[in-house]
Design a protein around this motif. Sequence first.
Motif, PDB file in Angstrom:
ATOM      1  N   VAL A   1     -11.566  -0.430   2.480  1.00 33.79           N
ATOM      2  CA  VAL A   1     -12.775  -1.248   2.650  1.00 33.79           C
ATOM      3  C   VAL A   1     -13.262  -1.089   4.090  1.00 33.79           C
ATOM      4  CG1 VAL A   1     -12.525  -2.954   0.821  1.00 33.79           C
ATOM      5  CG2 VAL A   1     -11.172  -3.194   2.873  1.00 33.79           C
ATOM      6  N   PRO A   2     -13.899   0.045   4.447  1.00 30.92           N
ATOM      7  CA  PRO A   2     -14.282   0.307   5.838  1.00 30.92           C
ATOM      8  C   PRO A   2     -15.285  -0.701   6.391  1.00 30.92           C
ATOM      9  CG  PRO A   2     -15.270   1.913   4.336  1.00 30.92           C
ATOM     10  CD  PRO A   2     -14.267   1.159   3.543  1.00 30.92           C
ATOM     11  N   GLU A   3     -16.178  -1.221   5.546  1.00 33.16           N
ATOM     12  CA  GLU A   3     -17.167  -2.176   6.051  1.00 33.16           C
ATOM     13  C   GLU A   3     -16.484  -3.465   6.505  1.00 33.16           C
ATOM     14  OE1 GLU A   3     -16.820  -2.873   1.630  1.00 33.16           O
ATOM     15  OE2 GLU A   3     -16.836  -1.176   3.013  1.00 33.16           O
ATOM     16  N   MET A   4     -15.409  -3.836   5.863  1.00 33.88           N
ATOM     17  CA  MET A   4     -14.693  -5.029   6.288  1.00 33.88           C
ATOM     18  C   MET A   4     -13.905  -4.765   7.566  1.00 33.88           C
ATOM     19  SD  MET A   4     -13.414  -6.657   2.643  1.00 33.88           S
ATOM     20  CE  MET A   4     -12.853  -8.176   3.428  1.00 33.88           C
TER      21      MET A   4
ATOM     22  N   GLN B   1      -9.982 -15.810   7.892  1.00 31.86           N
ATOM     23  CA  GLN B   1     -10.397 -15.615   6.507  1.00 31.86           C
ATOM     24  C   GLN B   1     -10.585 -14.129   6.204  1.00 31.86           C
ATOM     25  OE1 GLN B   1     -14.285 -17.119   5.567  1.00 31.86           O
ATOM     26  NE2 GLN B   1     -13.777 -17.448   3.419  1.00 31.86           N
ATOM     27  N   LEU B   2     -11.200 -13.421   7.127  1.00 31.54           N
ATOM     28  CA  LEU B   2     -11.426 -11.991   6.923  1.00 31.54           C
ATOM     29  C   LEU B   2     -10.100 -11.232   6.879  1.00 31.54           C
ATOM     30  CD1 LEU B   2     -13.404  -9.661   6.660  1.00 31.54           C
ATOM     31  CD2 LEU B   2     -13.519  -9.554   9.167  1.00 31.54           C
TER      32      LEU B   2
ATOM     33  N   ALA C   1      -5.917  -8.452   3.768  1.00 33.51           N
ATOM     34  CA  ALA C   1      -4.532  -8.305   3.301  1.00 33.51           C
ATOM     35  C   ALA C   1      -4.487  -7.867   1.843  1.00 33.51           C
ATOM     36  CB  ALA C   1      -3.777  -9.621   3.476  1.00 33.51           C
ATOM     37  N   PHE C   2      -5.568  -8.168   1.093  1.00 34.34           N
ATOM     38  CA  PHE C   2      -5.618  -7.760  -0.305  1.00 34.34           C
ATOM     39  C   PHE C   2      -5.945  -6.283  -0.470  1.00 34.34           C
ATOM     40  CE2 PHE C   2      -6.437 -12.375  -0.707  1.00 34.34           C
ATOM     41  CZ  PHE C   2      -5.392 -12.694  -1.552  1.00 34.34           C
ATOM     42  N   ARG C   3      -6.108  -5.576   0.647  1.00 33.64           N
ATOM     43  CA  ARG C   3      -6.227  -4.121   0.530  1.00 33.64           C
ATOM     44  C   ARG C   3      -4.973  -3.541  -0.101  1.00 33.64           C
ATOM     45  NH1 ARG C   3      -7.819  -2.352   6.555  1.00 33.64           N
ATOM     46  NH2 ARG C   3      -6.033  -3.725   6.931  1.00 33.64           N
ATOM     47  N   GLN C   4      -3.853  -4.210   0.146  1.00 33.46           N
ATOM     48  CA  GLN C   4      -2.597  -3.794  -0.464  1.00 33.46           C
ATOM     49  C   GLN C   4      -2.337  -4.660  -1.692  1.00 33.46           C
ATOM     50  OE1 GLN C   4       0.302  -4.118   2.709  1.00 33.46           O
ATOM     51  NE2 GLN C   4      -0.011  -1.971   3.277  1.00 33.46           N
ATOM     52  N   ILE C   5      -2.283  -4.015  -2.847  1.00 35.37           N
ATOM     53  CA  ILE C   5      -1.977  -4.710  -4.093  1.00 35.37           C
ATOM     54  C   ILE C   5      -0.460  -4.720  -4.237  1.00 35.37           C
ATOM     55  CG2 ILE C   5      -2.295  -4.696  -6.594  1.00 35.37           C
ATOM     56  CD1 ILE C   5      -4.880  -3.103  -6.096  1.00 35.37           C
ATOM     57  N   VAL C   6       0.134  -5.923  -4.256  1.00 34.87           N
ATOM     58  CA  VAL C   6       1.586  -6.040  -4.191  1.00 34.87           C
ATOM     59  C   VAL C   6       2.140  -6.679  -5.462  1.00 34.87           C
ATOM     60  CG1 VAL C   6       1.538  -6.206  -1.684  1.00 34.87           C
ATOM     61  CG2 VAL C   6       1.479  -8.288  -3.044  1.00 34.87           C
ATOM     62  N   ALA C   7       3.438  -6.468  -5.694  1.00 34.08           N
ATOM     63  CA  ALA C   7       4.126  -7.050  -6.847  1.00 34.08           C
ATOM     64  C   ALA C   7       4.402  -8.524  -6.591  1.00 34.08           C
ATOM     65  CB  ALA C   7       5.435  -6.308  -7.102  1.00 34.08           C
ATOM     66  N   PRO C   8       4.120  -9.395  -7.558  1.00 30.14           N
ATOM     67  CA  PRO C   8       4.328 -10.827  -7.345  1.00 30.14           C
ATOM     68  C   PRO C   8       5.784 -11.265  -7.469  1.00 30.14           C
ATOM     69  CG  PRO C   8       3.451 -10.444  -9.532  1.00 30.14           C
ATOM     70  CD  PRO C   8       3.486  -9.112  -8.853  1.00 30.14           C
ATOM     71  N   PHE C   9       6.623 -10.447  -8.138  1.00 29.92           N
ATOM     72  CA  PHE C   9       8.037 -10.794  -8.306  1.00 29.92           C
ATOM     73  C   PHE C   9       8.795  -9.517  -8.674  1.00 29.92           C
ATOM     74  CE2 PHE C   9       5.577 -12.158 -12.078  1.00 29.92           C
ATOM     75  CZ  PHE C   9       5.984 -11.179 -12.977  1.00 29.92           C
TER      76      PHE C   9
END
Length: 430
Positions: A93-96, A231-232, A237-245
Amino acid sequence: MPFRKTALTLSVQLLLGTVACSVGVTQSADKAIPVRAVTVQAAESSRSSTQPATIAAFYRAEIRARITGYVTRVHADIGTAVSQGDVLAEVDVPEMDAELVVRQETIARLQAELKQMVAGIELQKSGVSSAKASLQQVKAEAAGRDAQLAADEAELQRVDDLVRRGSVEPRLLDEARKRRDSSLAQQTAARSAIGSAEAEVGVAESRLASAEAGRAVADAKIRIAEAELTQLRALLAFRQIVAPFDGIVTHRLLNPGDLVSSSEGRILFEVCQVDKVRCRIAVPERDAAFINQGDRVRLTLPSFAETEFEATVSRTTQSLAPETRTMLVEADLPNSEGRLLPGMFGQATISSAKNSSVGVLPARAIRFAEDGSAYVYVVQNDSRVKAADIRIGNDDGTSVEVIEGLKVGQTVVDAHLKRFSDGQLVQVVK
């Protein structure tokens, strides 16, 4: 005449034959029919229910995107064992990223402005101190002028007395009056200077208050900017999709280069926890009220025909689904070896932990009416039978629980081909 005698004879013979038949039927009805009998026995009953069962993951999570961007890397595929926090994929997400830099620079500028305001506040504080010092000096000078005026007034009165007595020349009175008038003018000027100095103090204090208010505004702007930055960063941090468990990736529905968006709600991964699984059983209404937490569960699966898995009831919904009129029951099973796969289908038998005393009869002694209701022939004390409707419980093919209609110790007709009528005489044989 011969014909009449013959007819009379035939009528008498017919009447006697009818009477003889009636006596024979009565004798046949009163004749006891030999039957075998069984007694209702008392037994401890453990209610059980055998129902279809399905294996489900203990936890199952459908993972979606929280930001919009392009997938740059995919680190996990179906079957990948993951731990909590492991990165499954990355989104660019380069704009962010650029917005992050802008917000950081904005905060730096606001902090510099705040430092400038702090320095200005210190300067205003110095101005207030200087104005107050000037005010004190002016007040001291005014006090001196007051004292001088008082001395000149006294001198004027003394000279005036001397002139009236002719002790001194009149010109000395004029000189004393001039000195008194000069001191009065100086006193007036000193009091005016006090008012001016007090006004200067008020102005300096107002400037200080304004500077402090500006500092408060700058502090608020910095806090808002820092909150927006936080907040940003949280979104980034959601750039990385992680395992919840800890679990296994059971579905992967994205590829590098895919555009993902938080608004579309598309499932990207599915992760299941399978080191422990749930056995889900839909129990019908007739058995649901008797199921309790801790009841024994025996599970059989076609994949493991010679293995019976044992567990206990872990939880129930405590309500019936309106669509199926069944209650969902779950039993947790350890699965460290991964043998049990979500989606497996089998049969589970739930045995109630609460035993109760019931009457039991051999299954062969139970008869069923056309409407499906069960009944038996009870042998009464006078050796006559009476049909009794009963309500049966568990039936294992050999013995049947009698829930209602009979008492323990009552005797009923065992298996017999004949149907009996109420009051019919029987003879119990060994």
